[in-house]
Design an enzyme around this catalytic site. Structure first.
Site, mmCIF file in Angstrom:
data_model
loop_
_atom_site.group_PDB
_atom_site.id
_atom_site.type_symbol
_atom_site.label_atom_id
_atom_site.label_comp_id
_atom_site.label_asym_id
_atom_site.label_seq_id
_atom_site.Cartn_x
_atom_site.Cartn_y
_atom_site.Cartn_z
ATOM 1 N N HIS A 55 -0.072 -3.552 11.390
ATOM 2 C CA HIS A 55 0.775 -4.779 11.408
ATOM 3 C C HIS A 55 1.954 -4.725 12.988
ATOM 4 C CE1 HIS A 55 1.558 -6.971 7.797
ATOM 5 N NE2 HIS A 55 2.293 -4.601 7.339
ATOM 6 N N GLN A 65 0.947 -12.138 9.542
ATOM 7 C CA GLN A 65 1.031 -11.542 9.167
ATOM 8 C C GLN A 65 0.645 -10.252 9.858
ATOM 9 O OE1 GLN A 65 0.685 -8.760 5.523
ATOM 10 N NE2 GLN A 65 1.873 -9.955 4.536
ATOM 11 N N ARG A 104 -9.528 -8.493 3.424
ATOM 12 C CA ARG A 104 -8.089 -8.145 4.240
ATOM 13 C C ARG A 104 -8.382 -6.422 4.519
ATOM 14 N NH1 ARG A 104 -2.446 -5.792 3.164
ATOM 15 N NH2 ARG A 104 -1.282 -6.602 4.362
ATOM 16 N N GLN A 132 0.956 -0.667 -0.217
ATOM 17 C CA GLN A 132 -0.625 -0.285 0.449
ATOM 18 C C GLN A 132 0.502 1.281 -0.150
ATOM 19 O OE1 GLN A 132 -2.802 -0.860 3.105
ATOM 20 N NE2 GLN A 132 -3.740 1.127 2.904
ATOM 21 N N SER A 174 4.129 -6.598 3.040
ATOM 22 C CA SER A 174 2.936 -6.269 3.696
ATOM 23 C C SER A 174 1.782 -6.864 2.515
ATOM 24 C CB SER A 174 2.702 -5.049 4.057
ATOM 25 O OG SER A 174 1.327 -5.297 4.246
ATOM 26 N N LEU A 175 1.050 -6.136 1.469
ATOM 27 C CA LEU A 175 0.217 -6.368 0.603
ATOM 28 C C LEU A 175 0.455 -7.424 -0.224
ATOM 29 C CD1 LEU A 175 -3.064 -6.082 -0.846
ATOM 30 C CD2 LEU A 175 -1.580 -4.208 -1.543
#
Length: 289
Positions: free
Chosen positions: A193, A242, A112, A9, A87-88
């Site tokens: 996170h 995660q 998500r 992102q 991440s994503l």
């Protein structure tokens, strides 16, 4: 060995993916399929939307995912030896190595994004980038502030912290006192996170468990532990963990290099990961699709 890496992102920009859509029938088919899956014209927003529209939760994560995945899948020369995503980007990586199908992964990415938005609304919180301090000093300071944790290990001397609004403000002051070059609050909706994402993790876990995962064609280096994984059960578990654990990007790149990665190819919008890879391993060859 070729390592393909996928951004997270924040990499979005107006016009993203338009060149792919216009030049490839295969790419156009993916964009049309994405519009159908999501139930709105995300391609139009990606190509023509304002920065504000692209920042909407239901748009941002699917948009970066679609651009990243399509840019990889339409290449005849796409034969990864290893993959990783920030991440994503880990969801994009899992489509690239054939663990997930495009449709299933896009549905998960959309779920998500919405689950993270709901978690943000439940717990007002934020993140901050800390520049110029050793990781262990940042970790030690986080340990002294209630509700603040290390969230993204982006590259040496660049760590993002996550936590409550009050905790981040206190931590930023402490970081500056300890000699940080910058302690910069980020324009994000919540403490990604970190343990504050627990409601989203529970929601996403149910969706992941109900999704079909296949054996990958090459290992994925996962954010949770920065290790190579090819076992479907482990990949699922780490993907769930995660959301509430830090992104170990520095360690992931170091492990990929140790395992033989020479070329790092970024798939998707922007060039953020190329810059981080170079800071982590100066000798790495970096490029983008």
């Amino acid at each position: 060995m070729k390592a393909y890496v996928f951004p997270g992102q924040g990499a979005q920009f107006t016009g993203m993916g338009k060149d792919l859509y216009d030049s490839s029938a295969q790419a156009k088919a993916y964009f049309d399929q994405a519009n159908e899956i999501l139930g709105f014209d995300i391609a139009k927003i990606m190509f023509e939307g304002s920065a504000e529209e692209l920042k909407e939760t239901k748009v941002t994560q699917p948009a970066v995912f679609i651009h990243s995945v399509v840019s990889a899948l339409v290449q005849d020369s796409f034969h990864p030896d290893m993959v990783a995503g920030h991440s994503l980007g880990e969801f994009s990586a899992l489509v690239a190595n054939k663990t997930l199908g495009f449709e299933d992964a896009l549905k998960l990415v959309s779920q998500r994004a919405l689950a993270m938005q709901r978690a943000c609304e439940m717990n007002p919180s934020t993140m901050a980038a800390i520049l110029g301090l050793d990781d262990h000093i940042v970790e030690e300071i986080c340990a002294t502030v209630n509700g603040v944790v290390a969230a993204n290990y982006n590259c040496p001397s660049q760590l993002v912290i996550s936590g409550t609004n009050e905790g981040i403000a206190i931590a930023c002051e402490k970081m500056k006192e300890a000699g940080a070059k910058r302690a910069l609050p980020l324009p994000v909706g919540g403490a990604f996170h970190s343990p504050l994402m627990e409601p989203a993790r529970e929601e996403l876990a149910a969706a992941i468990e109900a999704t079909n995962f296949s054996n990958p064609i090459c290992p994925v280096y996962q954010n949770f532990d920065a290790q190579a994984h090819s076992d479907v059960a482990e990949i699922k578990k780490n993907l769930i963990l995660q959301l509430t654990a830090p992104v170990r990007w520095t360690q992931s790149v170091q492990q990929m290099v140790a395992d033989g990665a020479l070329d790092f190819i970024e798939c998707g919008p922007g060039k953020v990961l190329q810059g981080l890879v170079k800071k982590i391993h100066k000798e790495a060859e970096v490029s983008s699709l």
